[in-house]
Design a protein around this motif. Structure first.
Motif, PDB file in Angstrom:
ATOM      1  N   MET A   1       0.824  -1.193   0.000  1.00  0.00           N
ATOM      2  CA  MET A   1       0.000   0.000   0.000  1.00  0.00           C
ATOM      3  C   MET A   1       0.863   1.251   0.000  1.00  0.00           C
ATOM      4  O   MET A   1       1.955   1.258   0.531  1.00  0.00           O
ATOM      5  CB  MET A   1      -0.898   0.043   1.227  1.00  0.00           C
ATOM      6  N   ASN A   2       0.341   2.273  -0.552  1.00  0.00           N
ATOM      7  CA  ASN A   2       1.002   3.559  -0.575  1.00  0.00           C
ATOM      8  C   ASN A   2       0.996   4.152   0.834  1.00  0.00           C
ATOM      9  O   ASN A   2      -0.026   4.117   1.514  1.00  0.00           O
ATOM     10  CB  ASN A   2       0.245   4.462  -1.562  1.00  0.00           C
ATOM     11  N   GLN A   3       2.120   4.711   1.270  1.00  0.00           N
ATOM     12  CA  GLN A   3       2.214   5.234   2.631  1.00  0.00           C
ATOM     13  C   GLN A   3       1.220   6.371   2.873  1.00  0.00           C
ATOM     14  O   GLN A   3       0.596   6.426   3.928  1.00  0.00           O
ATOM     15  CB  GLN A   3       3.631   5.707   2.945  1.00  0.00           C
ATOM     16  N   ASN A   4       1.032   7.265   1.908  1.00  0.00           N
ATOM     17  CA  ASN A   4       0.069   8.356   2.083  1.00  0.00           C
ATOM     18  C   ASN A   4      -1.352   7.817   2.232  1.00  0.00           C
ATOM     19  O   ASN A   4      -2.142   8.344   2.994  1.00  0.00           O
ATOM     20  CB  ASN A   4       0.139   9.344   0.913  1.00  0.00           C
ATOM     21  N   ARG A   5      -1.651   6.774   1.489  1.00  0.00           N
ATOM     22  CA  ARG A   5      -2.969   6.154   1.594  1.00  0.00           C
ATOM     23  C   ARG A   5      -3.141   5.494   2.960  1.00  0.00           C
ATOM     24  O   ARG A   5      -4.203   5.578   3.576  1.00  0.00           O
ATOM     25  CB  ARG A   5      -3.139   5.132   0.479  1.00  0.00           C
ATOM     26  N   ASP A   6      -2.082   4.849   3.458  1.00  0.00           N
ATOM     27  CA  ASP A   6      -2.103   4.254   4.792  1.00  0.00           C
ATOM     28  C   ASP A   6      -2.362   5.319   5.852  1.00  0.00           C
ATOM     29  O   ASP A   6      -3.173   5.126   6.749  1.00  0.00           O
ATOM     30  CB  ASP A   6      -0.772   3.565   5.114  1.00  0.00           C
ATOM     31  N   ILE A   7      -1.655   6.422   5.723  1.00  0.00           N
ATOM     32  CA  ILE A   7      -1.797   7.508   6.693  1.00  0.00           C
ATOM     33  C   ILE A   7      -3.230   8.033   6.691  1.00  0.00           C
ATOM     34  O   ILE A   7      -3.817   8.247   7.749  1.00  0.00           O
ATOM     35  CB  ILE A   7      -0.777   8.628   6.412  1.00  0.00           C
ATOM     36  N   GLN A   8      -3.796   8.221   5.514  1.00  0.00           N
ATOM     37  CA  GLN A   8      -5.171   8.704   5.422  1.00  0.00           C
ATOM     38  C   GLN A   8      -6.143   7.716   6.069  1.00  0.00           C
ATOM     39  O   GLN A   8      -7.039   8.112   6.803  1.00  0.00           O
ATOM     40  CB  GLN A   8      -5.553   8.953   3.959  1.00  0.00           C
ATOM     41  N   LEU A   9      -5.927   6.446   5.823  1.00  0.00           N
ATOM     42  CA  LEU A   9      -6.784   5.412   6.406  1.00  0.00           C
ATOM     43  C   LEU A   9      -6.678   5.409   7.926  1.00  0.00           C
ATOM     44  O   LEU A   9      -7.691   5.390   8.635  1.00  0.00           O
ATOM     45  CB  LEU A   9      -6.407   4.035   5.845  1.00  0.00           C
ATOM     46  N   TYR A  10      -5.455   5.450   8.427  1.00  0.00           N
ATOM     47  CA  TYR A  10      -5.250   5.476   9.869  1.00  0.00           C
ATOM     48  C   TYR A  10      -5.800   6.761  10.484  1.00  0.00           C
ATOM     49  O   TYR A  10      -6.337   6.754  11.577  1.00  0.00           O
ATOM     50  CB  TYR A  10      -3.773   5.321  10.226  1.00  0.00           C
ATOM     51  N   TYR A  67       4.693   8.786  12.679  1.00  0.00           N
ATOM     52  CA  TYR A  67       5.728   8.205  13.528  1.00  0.00           C
ATOM     53  C   TYR A  67       5.435   6.725  13.775  1.00  0.00           C
ATOM     54  O   TYR A  67       6.326   5.885  13.672  1.00  0.00           O
ATOM     55  CB  TYR A  67       5.824   8.975  14.848  1.00  0.00           C
ATOM     56  N   LEU A  68       4.191   6.405  14.104  1.00  0.00           N
ATOM     57  CA  LEU A  68       3.828   5.017  14.383  1.00  0.00           C
ATOM     58  C   LEU A  68       3.964   4.130  13.162  1.00  0.00           C
ATOM     59  O   LEU A  68       4.392   2.984  13.257  1.00  0.00           O
ATOM     60  CB  LEU A  68       2.401   4.951  14.931  1.00  0.00           C
ATOM     61  N   ILE A  69       3.611   4.642  12.002  1.00  0.00           N
ATOM     62  CA  ILE A  69       3.714   3.860  10.760  1.00  0.00           C
ATOM     63  C   ILE A  69       5.182   3.619  10.397  1.00  0.00           C
ATOM     64  O   ILE A  69       5.548   2.516   9.993  1.00  0.00           O
ATOM     65  CB  ILE A  69       2.979   4.565   9.610  1.00  0.00           C
ATOM     66  N   GLU A  70       6.010   4.642  10.564  1.00  0.00           N
ATOM     67  CA  GLU A  70       7.421   4.516  10.178  1.00  0.00           C
ATOM     68  C   GLU A  70       8.193   3.644  11.139  1.00  0.00           C
ATOM     69  O   GLU A  70       9.162   3.008  10.759  1.00  0.00           O
ATOM     70  CB  GLU A  70       8.046   5.899  10.083  1.00  0.00           C
TER      71      GLU A  70
END
Length: 71
Positions: A1-10, A67-70
């Motif tokens: 998954m794209n990181q920006n998309r992950d961030i938006q979802l989270y 921060y949590l994702i990275e």
């Protein structure tokens, strides 16, 4: 998954009951196993983006999620 998309979802689901910008005390509630000194270290080392105004740190919720994702 794209990181920006992950961030938006989270962003839509994680910490939804918290405001968009928090202070250190609220950040401690969001990251319960993290001590106050560790939180200040993360902020001072810019591992979590924040803006310091006076004596207070203002932390955007999105930077906490990043921060949590990275990590």
């Amino acid at each position: 998954m794209n990181q920006n998309r992950d961030i938006q979802l989270y962003y839509e689901k994680l910490f939804k009951d918290y405001p968009d910008v928090v202070k250190v005390k609220t950040l401690q509630k969001m990251l319960p196993k993290t001590g106050k000194n560790k939180i200040y270290k993360l902020l001072k080392n810019e591992e979590i983006f924040s803006k310091r105004i006076g004596r207070d740190y203002y932390i955007p919720k999105i930077s906490i999620i990043k921060y949590l994702i990275e990590k």
